[in-house]
Structures are given as structure tokens and as C-alpha cells.
Scaffold this active site. Structure first.
Site, PDB file in Angstrom:
ATOM      1  N   GLY A  21     -37.652 125.459  13.149  1.00  0.00           N
ATOM      2  CA  GLY A  21     -38.486 124.281  13.414  1.00  0.00           C
ATOM      3  C   GLY A  21     -38.385 123.828  14.859  1.00  0.00           C
ATOM      4  O   GLY A  21     -38.432 122.627  15.143  1.00  0.00           O
ATOM      5  N   ALA A  22     -38.281 124.787  15.776  1.00  0.00           N
ATOM      6  CA  ALA A  22     -38.075 124.422  17.192  1.00  0.00           C
ATOM      7  C   ALA A  22     -39.384 124.193  17.926  1.00  0.00           C
ATOM      8  O   ALA A  22     -39.380 124.046  19.138  1.00  0.00           O
ATOM      9  CB  ALA A  22     -37.252 125.498  17.893  1.00  0.00           C
ATOM     10  N   ASN A  23     -40.503 124.152  17.207  1.00  0.00           N
ATOM     11  CA  ASN A  23     -41.767 123.937  17.912  1.00  0.00           C
ATOM     12  C   ASN A  23     -42.082 122.466  18.144  1.00  0.00           C
ATOM     13  O   ASN A  23     -43.021 122.140  18.869  1.00  0.00           O
ATOM     14  CB  ASN A  23     -42.938 124.617  17.186  1.00  0.00           C
ATOM     15  CG  ASN A  23     -43.167 124.063  15.809  1.00  0.00           C
ATOM     16  OD1 ASN A  23     -42.495 124.463  14.873  1.00  0.00           O
ATOM     17  ND2 ASN A  23     -44.091 123.123  15.661  1.00  0.00           N
ATOM     18  N   GLY A  25     -40.555 117.994  17.662  1.00  0.00           N
ATOM     19  CA  GLY A  25     -39.524 117.015  17.305  1.00  0.00           C
ATOM     20  C   GLY A  25     -38.169 117.314  17.925  1.00  0.00           C
ATOM     21  O   GLY A  25     -38.063 117.664  19.110  1.00  0.00           O
ATOM     22  N   ILE A  26     -37.150 117.213  17.090  1.00  0.00           N
ATOM     23  CA  ILE A  26     -35.762 117.358  17.530  1.00  0.00           C
ATOM     24  C   ILE A  26     -35.454 118.820  17.888  1.00  0.00           C
ATOM     25  O   ILE A  26     -34.650 119.104  18.784  1.00  0.00           O
ATOM     26  CB  ILE A  26     -34.842 116.862  16.384  1.00  0.00           C
ATOM     27  CG1 ILE A  26     -35.000 115.339  16.230  1.00  0.00           C
ATOM     28  CG2 ILE A  26     -33.391 117.250  16.613  1.00  0.00           C
ATOM     29  CD1 ILE A  26     -34.509 114.799  14.897  1.00  0.00           C
ATOM     30  N   GLY A  27     -36.130 119.743  17.204  1.00  0.00           N
ATOM     31  CA  GLY A  27     -35.855 121.172  17.410  1.00  0.00           C
ATOM     32  C   GLY A  27     -36.225 121.665  18.800  1.00  0.00           C
ATOM     33  O   GLY A  27     -35.543 122.530  19.359  1.00  0.00           O
ATOM     34  N   TYR A 171     -36.718 113.673  -0.604  1.00  0.00           N
ATOM     35  CA  TYR A 171     -36.200 113.951   0.746  1.00  0.00           C
ATOM     36  C   TYR A 171     -34.681 113.730   0.770  1.00  0.00           C
ATOM     37  O   TYR A 171     -33.925 114.583   1.257  1.00  0.00           O
ATOM     38  CB  TYR A 171     -36.890 113.038   1.759  1.00  0.00           C
ATOM     39  CG  TYR A 171     -36.383 113.213   3.179  1.00  0.00           C
ATOM     40  CD1 TYR A 171     -36.625 114.392   3.884  1.00  0.00           C
ATOM     41  CD2 TYR A 171     -35.655 112.198   3.818  1.00  0.00           C
ATOM     42  CE1 TYR A 171     -36.162 114.555   5.196  1.00  0.00           C
ATOM     43  CE2 TYR A 171     -35.195 112.362   5.124  1.00  0.00           C
ATOM     44  CZ  TYR A 171     -35.450 113.539   5.797  1.00  0.00           C
ATOM     45  OH  TYR A 171     -34.986 113.702   7.097  1.00  0.00           O
TER      46      TYR A 171
END
Ligand SMILES: NC(=O)c1ccc[n+]([C@@H]2O[C@H](COP(=O)([O-])OP(=O)(O)OC[C@H]3O[C@@H](n4cnc5c(N)ncnc54)[C@H](OP(=O)(O)O)[C@@H]3O)[C@@H](O)[C@H]2O)c1
Length: 289
Positions: A21-23, A25-27, A171
Site C-alpha cells: 500500500g505504498a502508493n 497515505g502513510i505507505g 475495521y
């Protein structure tokens, strides 16, 4: 004491990191700062367009970055197996990707989406990469959980949440599973005599697309911390020599105590067994004999 910042990251030359998920937000800043400090970084995410755009953005910020895109859909176990088969070397795995607070959906394999992606996806990915992680001298697995884990309830007889689905409770359950997994992975790795360390993080409330507030989205940044600040616990957990395994790193790198359920070895063992059964991923190298 001066607060830890990404400038304190040691030289990572020679290390390969995968950030899921590095595309966004935090990633994204997590991947960018690892690359800035010399790691070879794989941006592992489900959209090739978004993944390649993130690679380009990291290269703009860090022209010397050794960074590449890898296609990975954590809501599809066959995609996870295809991705894992492409990995030749990994020293650092950051299980960052996540979805949150969505209406009821199921993964490709028919599991409740938030549990299936956030927990079962990362469980399978970590297990499939385990031989490559253990091939290095000091592998580290960072799994991004949340303070929301403390609201999580885990009924292993109702993984589909047939008895009642709530966006937030689903969640919270998935983030509780992230912590139970982190601590059980650490116990198993240590018992098996390996040097692998497993650590969890809570980024703090961060302005990212996981919060979907419609037209008010641009205002999020006024109330929540930046993605850079949200990435600090992940970067500290991933690179600090002070980490020995089993920590839960919170905002500003403060060490937190997981909830009582998250610390339960019995619940963790049962979750591990169910996750193994569902995914077929066995963690043979660190299995209890
Ligand atoms: N933001 C917060 O306040 C907060 C607080 C506590 C914990 N967290 C945790 O922080 C982590 C990062 O979230 P974020 O806040 O940065 O949100 P985000 O900006 O929405 O990023 C989530 C990332 O996960 C990816 N992803 C979602 N489903 C995926 C799948 N099936 N396969 C592969 N990648 C997938 C997304 O890809 P797409 O772009 O394709 O959707 C995106 O890159 C999550 O684990 C979240 O639970 C966040």
C-alpha cells in the site's frame, strides 16, 4: 531527549524493503524515506497506474532511489502468491496496506473484506516470504495496526460477521488481528531460534484516503496529522536498532501497551490456526513442533 525523526534512519544500503500500500497515505512516505536511506524498495500495491505514479514521485524526491513497483492485491490470495513468487530477496517487510470502514464486501476468496485484506492478506504474504526473510541475518516485519484494535472483538466462529456487520467494528477486528499476528509471529520466530523481529505500529490519526468524508476531504488535513508524521512509527519500527521484537510503536515513536485481548497468547494461537487453515500458508520454518 530530541524526538526521533526519519533523519535518524541508519544507512540501509544492501537491504531490500517491501512496503504494501505504498502508493498513498502513510505507505508513500514510508517507502520514500526507506529509499532515501539506501534501501532497495518495492512499492507493492494493487493498481499498476497508482504504483508506477508512486515510484515516479519517489524518484522525483530521491533521484538516486532504487525503487520498483510490484503488483499485489491483498484481497486475492492468488495475487499474493504470484507477487511472492517474484521476490528474490527481502530484509524488511512493512505490512502497511489497509482498507477501513467500508460497507460489507468480500474478498476474491469470499472472506469479509477488512479481515481478509488487512489480516489474512498480510498473514499469507508474510508466510510466503518467510524463507526469503530468514535467508538474511536480521529480517524485520512491521505490521501497521491502530489504536482502534482496542475496540476489536474476535469471534472465530463468526469470521464472516453473519451475526451483525459494522463498518467500524469490522475495521477494529482486523486491526486487533494485526496485533495478535505481530506478537505471535515474534513468539514463534524467537522460539524457533531465528533472528526475525516482528513489531506493530499505530500511526495516530492521519489525513489519508482511509477517511472518506466526501466534499470535506480537503479539510481533513486541518484536523489530522500529515502522512509524514503518520509514517514515523513505521520508519522507527522498521529501522531503529532499539527494536528487539514484540513492540507496539505509537505516534512520536512512543511504545504502547496493546489491549488485554491483543496480548492473549491463547487467542493469538487460535487466530494463527484459523488463518493457516483458511490461507493454506503454514510458516513451516517457525512452526511449533
Ligand atoms: N490514517 C489513519 O489515521 C490510520 C490510523 C491508524 C491506522 N492506520 C493504518 O495505516 C495503514 C495505511 O493506511 P492509510 O491511512 O495510509 O490509508 P490509505 O491512504 O487509504 O492507504 C491504504 C493503502 O492500502 C492499499 N490497499 C488497500 N486495499 C489493498 C489491497 N487489496 N491490496 C493491496 N493494497 C491495498 C491502498 O491502495 P489503493 O490506493 O489502490 O486503494 C493504499 O495504497 C492502514 O493499515 C491503516 O489501517 C491508519
Amino acid at each position: 531527549m530530541t524526538p526521533w525523526t526519519p533523519a535518524d534512519i541508519p544507512n540501509l544500503t544492501g537491504r531490500t524493503a517491501i512496503v504494501t500500500g505504498a502508493n498513498s497515505g502513510i505507505g508513500l512516505p514510508t517507502a520514500r524515506e526507506l529509499a532515501r536511506h539506501g534501501a532497495r524498495v518495492i512499492v507493492a500495491t494493487r493498481s499498476a497506474d497508482k504504483g508506477e505514479a508512486a515510484v515516479a514521485e519517489i524518484r522525483r524526491a530521491v533521484p538516486e532511489a532504487d525503487v520498483a513497483y510490484g503488483g499485489l492485491d491483498l484481497a486475492d490470495q492468488s495475487s499474493i502468491r504470484r507477487f511472492a513468487a517474484t521476490v528474490d530477496k527481502v530484509d524488511l517487510l512493512v505490512n502497511n496496506a489497509g482498507i477501513g470502514m467500508i460497507p460489507r464486501q468480500v474478498t476474491k476468496d469470499g472472506w469479509e473484506m477488512q479481515f481478509g485484506t488487512n489480516h489474512l492478506g498480510h498473514f499469507a504474504l508474510t508466510g510466503l516470504l518467510l524463507p526469503r526473510l530468514l535467508a538474511g541475518p536480521d529480517a524485520r516485519v512491521v505490521t501497521v495496526s491502530s489504536a482502534a484494535h482496542s475496540m476489536g472483538r474476535l469471534d472465530l466462529d463468526d469470521l464472516g460477521l453473519e451475526r451483525g456487520y459494522g463498518r467500524m467494528s469490522a475495521y477494529a477486528r482486523s486491526k486487533l488481528a494485526n496485533l495478535l499476528f505481530t506478537l505471535e509471529l515474534q513468539r514463534r520466530a524467537r522460539t524457533a531460534g531465528t533472528a526475525l523481529t516482528s513489531v506493530a505500529t499505530h500511526p495516530g490519526a492521519t489525513a489519508t484516503s482511509i477517511f472518506k468524508v466526501g466534499p470535506l476531504q480537503p479539510l481533513l488535513g486541518l484536523f489530522l496529522q500529515s502522512a509524514e508524521a503518520g509514517a514515523t512509527p513505521s520508519l522507527y519500527a522498521a529501522t531503529s536498532p532499539a527494536i528487539t521484537g514484540g513492540e507496539f510503536v505509537g505516534p512520536r515513536t512512543k511504545l504502547l501497551t496493546p489491549s488485554e485481548t491483543a496480548r492473549s497468547e491463547e487467542v493469538a494461537r487460535r487466530l494463527w490456526e484459523v488463518s493457516t487453515e483458511l490461507t493454506g500458508v503454514r510458516f513451516e520454518e517457525i512452526a511449533y513442533r
